[in-house]
Design a protein around this motif. Structure first.
Motif, PDB file in Angstrom:
ATOM      1  N   UNK A 275       0.836  -1.210   0.000  1.00 36.56           N
ATOM      2  CA  UNK A 275       0.000   0.000   0.000  1.00 36.56           C
ATOM      3  C   UNK A 275       0.861   1.247   0.000  1.00 36.56           C
ATOM      4  N   UNK A 276       2.079   1.132   0.527  1.00 34.09           N
ATOM      5  CA  UNK A 276       2.977   2.284   0.557  1.00 34.09           C
ATOM      6  C   UNK A 276       3.311   2.753  -0.854  1.00 34.09           C
ATOM      7  N   UNK A 277       3.295   1.811  -1.823  1.00 34.92           N
ATOM      8  CA  UNK A 277       3.672   2.227  -3.179  1.00 34.92           C
ATOM      9  C   UNK A 277       2.527   2.114  -4.184  1.00 34.92           C
ATOM     10  N   UNK A 278       1.354   1.729  -3.743  1.00 31.55           N
ATOM     11  CA  UNK A 278       0.243   1.552  -4.671  1.00 31.55           C
ATOM     12  C   UNK A 278      -1.010   2.209  -4.125  1.00 31.55           C
ATOM     13  N   UNK A 279      -1.522   3.204  -4.867  1.00 34.22           N
ATOM     14  CA  UNK A 279      -2.651   3.965  -4.347  1.00 34.22           C
ATOM     15  C   UNK A 279      -3.915   3.145  -4.262  1.00 34.22           C
ATOM     16  N   UNK A 280      -4.134   2.296  -5.276  1.00 33.15           N
ATOM     17  CA  UNK A 280      -5.347   1.478  -5.286  1.00 33.15           C
ATOM     18  C   UNK A 280      -5.395   0.559  -4.069  1.00 33.15           C
ATOM     19  N   UNK A 281      -4.233  -0.047  -3.803  1.00 30.93           N
ATOM     20  CA  UNK A 281      -4.156  -0.940  -2.640  1.00 30.93           C
ATOM     21  C   UNK A 281      -4.429  -0.162  -1.361  1.00 30.93           C
ATOM     22  N   UNK A 282      -3.866   1.047  -1.279  1.00 33.23           N
ATOM     23  CA  UNK A 282      -4.061   1.876  -0.095  1.00 33.23           C
ATOM     24  C   UNK A 282      -5.533   2.206   0.088  1.00 33.23           C
ATOM     25  N   UNK A 283      -6.206   2.499  -1.012  1.00 31.43           N
ATOM     26  CA  UNK A 283      -7.631   2.806  -0.934  1.00 31.43           C
ATOM     27  C   UNK A 283      -8.440   1.595  -0.471  1.00 31.43           C
ATOM     28  N   UNK A 284      -8.038   0.443  -1.001  1.00 36.34           N
ATOM     29  CA  UNK A 284      -8.746  -0.781  -0.602  1.00 36.34           C
ATOM     30  C   UNK A 284      -8.611  -1.012   0.901  1.00 36.34           C
ATOM     31  N   UNK A 285      -7.393  -0.898   1.400  1.00 37.81           N
ATOM     32  CA  UNK A 285      -7.151  -1.130   2.831  1.00 37.81           C
ATOM     33  C   UNK A 285      -7.928  -0.110   3.660  1.00 37.81           C
ATOM     34  N   UNK A 286      -7.975   1.115   3.171  1.00 34.61           N
ATOM     35  CA  UNK A 286      -8.716   2.166   3.871  1.00 34.61           C
ATOM     36  C   UNK A 286     -10.199   1.787   3.971  1.00 34.61           C
ATOM     37  N   UNK A 287     -10.715   1.223   2.880  1.00 33.48           N
ATOM     38  CA  UNK A 287     -12.125   0.826   2.841  1.00 33.48           C
ATOM     39  C   UNK A 287     -12.387  -0.295   3.875  1.00 33.48           C
ATOM     40  N   UNK A 288     -11.448  -1.249   3.949  1.00 34.84           N
ATOM     41  CA  UNK A 288     -11.574  -2.338   4.924  1.00 34.84           C
ATOM     42  C   UNK A 288     -11.651  -1.775   6.340  1.00 34.84           C
TER      43      UNK A 288
END
Length: 865
Positions: A275-288
């Motif tokens: 998530x540190x280097x991928x915005x989509x992943x960061x958004x997904x984790x935020x949603x979780x």
RNA sequence: GCGGAUGUGGCGGAAUUGGUAGACGCGCCAGACUCAAAAUCUGGUUCCGGCAACGGAGUGGGAGUUCGAUUCUCCCCAUCCGCACCA
């Protein structure tokens, strides 16, 4: 002797007498068996409530009864005095937490004293006394020394408005319970106790706690949550794949051939680095993170995943690669925070696989199914069966397959057989003022340094400022600043304090010698511990009891104690409930303000101030918010402590909820008065004089019989915590005395003696429950000393044996007649008498007698056809 | 979902190892005492039928074992409590 019992006069008088005679001041008594009775000590909220009255009444009955039975009884009382309400009071009312707390303690102590409880007040302490918590700081240092306390980064619920850490229970719908601000996760360096060090032992030893409720033992076992499985590493391949692979934990290694994906928790290090280097992943984790944690939300939450760019190599299937996801249903706190998914045999994995179109390969086939045609529909198959589609595991039963799969993985050095626990280490840091300071100094050079024992206690400063949110210790101008004990350079005190559960995890040991110069006095703890009977609410079934069990083990390993289990017996009492009342606006109304009117069997309520009708609602646990509370002090003032105690013990079994009703307390009051009349009118013993030769009458013998049978059954009832039965049997005995007494009183010396003995026994039998009344009666009857010092009455079997028994006679299992025969009439004789009975003859008529069953002293059953 | 408990009159609740279901208390009904009320005392009170003697039914529902089941076995229903995406 007056003909009304007046608790207002009697109760203070006898409380004074017990005090003057030091009846409850306890010392070690070699040669006497010891008995330690303890009720969970109260939080000093300001006043006692009915729950306390019930709790301490039960404990007091046991303590007084055991004392009469010849035990050396320890029955102490103290205060669980640190905690948030004191800080809230400080903020709301601008009063110092210490002042507020000690004032509450004084108020509650005097209320408790009204109840006439057999506490040894010399042992009293509050956990906020520096003379208590200094020893707790010493224990902390000892735990630290043994590696049982340690420091690590952990995420907490942070309320950004109140600037404070919140417990999980204080987070409501993701918002702080006081501020209403959205709660943030924050990483803080915190202190932990290593509860997991004893996970196995805490679980195993539950089996030895035979006098604990099964329910509590099960709850603890589930909380500890032991499981056996395999910890293993999957090799990862592909873009950006971490070199050290993916560590997973599984309890189903047998299903490895059914694996179709791997998944990690949103806060797993692999997820975080991505998530540190991928915005989509960061958004997904935020949603979780945002999704709720309430029961329904978890129930209905969709399984969501985020595909990572790398894959995991299947350990057994050459060339097979499993997609790796970040998934919302994986918990970082359990196992390794990562899994392999086998959709055919796990419902969550199946839901996930269906959503993302992953393979569903059944590898365990139930017995009645054909391995070729067996398919998985909407539900995963989690039962037993034989392995299929699984190469070397094919044909094995689940257990054997687990074992073989683990051995294969172990042989290849890719994993190990592991026992895993749900139990976590106990985070004890609280960012609050009103708690025991953690005796640590933070030095920039040396890191965290323990305060030397010679410098203890680390005392809470009293000049503090609550005008701003947050921990006032952080803002204190001087308290924080100290020199590092190691290097002497300027350093800062740890400003976190210990969780209040720590305070209550060893207080029972401190009670053995509350004035000891060390945390505990080993001579005394060796003598008194374990607590023989612990009594409290079921709400402490897990945390408090588990933490105490941990503490005793940790204190043993640090040389303070020499036992493992603190509480040999545990009793969890039910709650006190009351009807709820609401006025015409739907606002809750206090019972004091409601007058209940009854017409036949229908009841209605009237507001005593407005005269308007009040609706009667459900019966619920007494609580301030529902306003269905009754103030014990008012009740004691009006009826006396004995009446309140008696009511608490009547009717409802102590482990169940009891409903407080006006009718109930009135009934108890009437009984106290009726009992007084019995004592007053029938209890006096006349001088036998020259009539010694008189034989007791048949009626007197009957009374003597009941007296001794009652002694036996009431003793049994108290021993087994069935106070409602003890109460019922006391009613029965007193009813009989009341009815047969007048005839026996002046009949002859023998009858009078039996009657007087019956009344004497009655007084002693009620003594644990109505101690003041019993003393008053005892003294009025002219007996010397105090009831509290008398040995428990003894049931003499030679008096309680019955000469005649009444046996029902049944015909085809229906009762048709009765037969009264001497106790040891032979079976054949009974049969003859039964068959000769007129009524039985009539019932049998000309039908054939197939069988006659005679159970001596019980029943006769004649089978006809 | 998993785990645990509970279910008996109008109510709280009793019933050794299977052996008279409803102890004891509350409430209710009737009566005594009282000018009256309160308090107290006496009697009654599972339901249905009967003036009564007595008969029938009955422990959440259904089956089973047994001479006999509130109690033991199986299935089902309801309520309450605890835990909960625990791999």
């Amino acid at each position: 002797m007056t003909n009304r019992y007046n608790p207002k006069e009697s109760e203070p008088k006898w409380q004074q007498a017990w005090l003057e005679n030091e009846c409850f001041t306890t010392t070690k008594a070699p040669g006497k068996p010891k008995y330690y009775v303890l009720e969970m000590f109260p939080y000093p909220s300001g006043r006692i409530h009915m729950g306390h009255v019930r709790n301490y009444t039960i404990g007091d009955v046991i303590a007084r009864y055991k004392k009469a039975k010849g035990f050396n009884v320890l029955h102490p009382m103290g205060w669980d005095a640190f905690g948030m309400p004191a800080e809230n009071a400080a903020m709301e009312r601008n009063v110092h937490p210490a002042e507020w707390t000690y004032a509450n303690i004084d108020a509650m102590r005097s209320q408790l004293k009204l109840m006439g409880l057999s506490f040894d007040w010399d042992r009293e302490f509050a956990t906020c006394d520096v003379t208590y918590y200094r020893h707790q700081q010493e224990l902390f240092l000892d735990f630290l020394d043994k590696g049982l306390a340690y420091r690590k980064e952990a995420s907490v619920n942070w309320d950004p408005v109140d600037q404070t850490v919140l417990a999980n229970e204080q987070v409501i719908d993701g918002k702080g319970w006081r501020s209403g601000a959205p709660v943030e996760k924050k990483k803080l360096s915190q202190w932990f106790f290593k509860t997991t060090a004893y996970a196995d032992d805490l679980l195993e030893s539950l089996q030895t706690l035979e006098r604990w409720p099964e329910k509590v033992r099960i709850m603890q076992a589930n909380w500890i949550g032991r499981s056996e499985g395999l910890k293993m590493t999957f090799q990862l391949v592909g873009e950006g794949a971490p070199e050290d692979g993916l560590g997973i934990y599984t309890t189903r290694p047998d299903t490895l051939f059914g694996a179709s994906f791997c998944a990690v928790a949103p806060d797993h290090p692999i997820a975080e680095s991505w998530t540190a280097k991928n915005r989509e992943a960061a958004e997904f984790v935020e949603r979780c993170r945002r999704s709720g944690t309430s029961a329904e939300e978890i129930e209905t939450a969709e399984k969501l995943g985020f595909r990572l760019p790398f894959s995991a190599k299947h350990p057994f299937i050459e060339g097979k690669e499993l997609p790796v996801f970040i998934a919302n249903f994986i918990l970082m706190e359990y196992g390794t925070g990562a899994i392999f998914g086998c959709p055919a045999h796990d419902q969550r994995d199946l839901d996930f696989a269906r959503k993302y179109g992953l393979d569903v390969t059944p590898v365990v086939v139930p017995e009645q199914e054909d391995p070729v045609t067996f398919e998985i529909g909407a539900e995963a198959y989690v039962g037993d069966g034989k392995l299929a589609n699984s190469d070397f595991l094919n044909g094995l039963e689940v257990e054997a397959a687990k074992d073989l799969a683990i051995r294969k993985i172990e042989e290849r050095g890719e994993g190990t057989r592991t026992v895993n626990f749900k139990l976590r280490d106990w985070g004890v840091s609280r960012q609050r003022y009103w708690g025991c300071p953690i005796p640590i100094i933070q030095c920039d050079t040396c890191g965290p340094v323990p305060v030397p024992k010679a410098d203890l206690p680390v005392e809470l400063p009293s000049d503090i400022d609550f005008s701003e949110p947050g921990n006032p210790l952080d803002r204190h101008p001087t308290w924080r600043n100290v020199k590092c004990p190691k290097c002497g350079r300027p350093a800062r005190r740890e400003t976190d304090t210990l969780d209040t559960f720590v305070d209550s995890s060893w207080y029972f040991a401190r009670f053995c010698d509350s004035h000891a110069k060390t945390p505990v006095n080993t001579t005394d703890t060796d003598y008194w511990l374990p607590v023989d009977q612990y009594i409290g609410g079921i709400e402490h079934a897990i945390l408090h009891l588990l933490y105490s069990r941990f503490f005793v083990r940790a204190m043993k390993d640090t040389g303070h104690l020499s036992l493992k289990e603190p509480f040999a017996g545990l009793f969890t009492q039910g709650m006190v409930t009351h009807e709820t009342y609401t006025d015409e606006h739907g606002k809750a109304v206090l019972p004091d303000l409601v007058r209940i009117e009854t017409q036949g069997e229908s009841r209605s309520g009237i507001h005593v101030e407005t005269g308007k009708p009040v609706s009667i609602g459900a019966t619920e646990k007494m609580s301030k918010s529902k306003k269905n509370v009754v103030n014990p002090e008012e009740i004691i003032k009006q009826y006396g402590a004995d009446t309140a105690r008696w009511f608490m013990l009547s009717d409802s079994p102590p482990e169940r909820d009891v409903e407080w009703t006006d009718a109930g307390i009135d009934g108890a009051w009437k009984f106290v008065q009726r009992l007084w009349t019995i004592v007053h009118e029938l209890g006096a013993r006349v001088d036998p004089g020259d009539t010694q030769k008189a034989e007791p009458s048949k009626e007197a013998i009957g009374l003597r019989q009941l007296t001794h049978r009652s002694i036996a059954s009431i003793t049994e009832a108290i021993e087994t915590f069935r106070f409602n039965l003890a109460v019922a049997q006391i009613y029965e005995l007193s009813n009989t005395i009341r009815k047969s007494g007048p005839a026996l009183k002046d009949a002859n010396a023998a009858d009078n003696e039996i009657l007087a003995d019956a009344v004497k026994a009655l007084v002693q039998l009620v003594a644990p429950m109505m101690p003041h009344f019993a003393e008053e009666a005892w003294s009025n009857l002219g007996y010397t000393g105090l009831v509290v010092d008398q040995p428990w009455p003894e049931a003499k079997s030679e008096y309680s044996e019955i000469a005649n028994v009444t046996m029902p006679i049944q015909v085809n299992g229906k009762r048709r007649a009765e037969l009264s025969v001497p106790k040891d009439v032979p079976q054949a004789e009974i049969e003859k008498l039964a068959l000769a009975n007129d009524r039985i003859q009539e019932m049998i008529g000309d039908k054939a007698i197939k069988k006659v069953i005679v159970v001596p002293q019980r029943i006769v059953n004649i089978v006809v056809g």
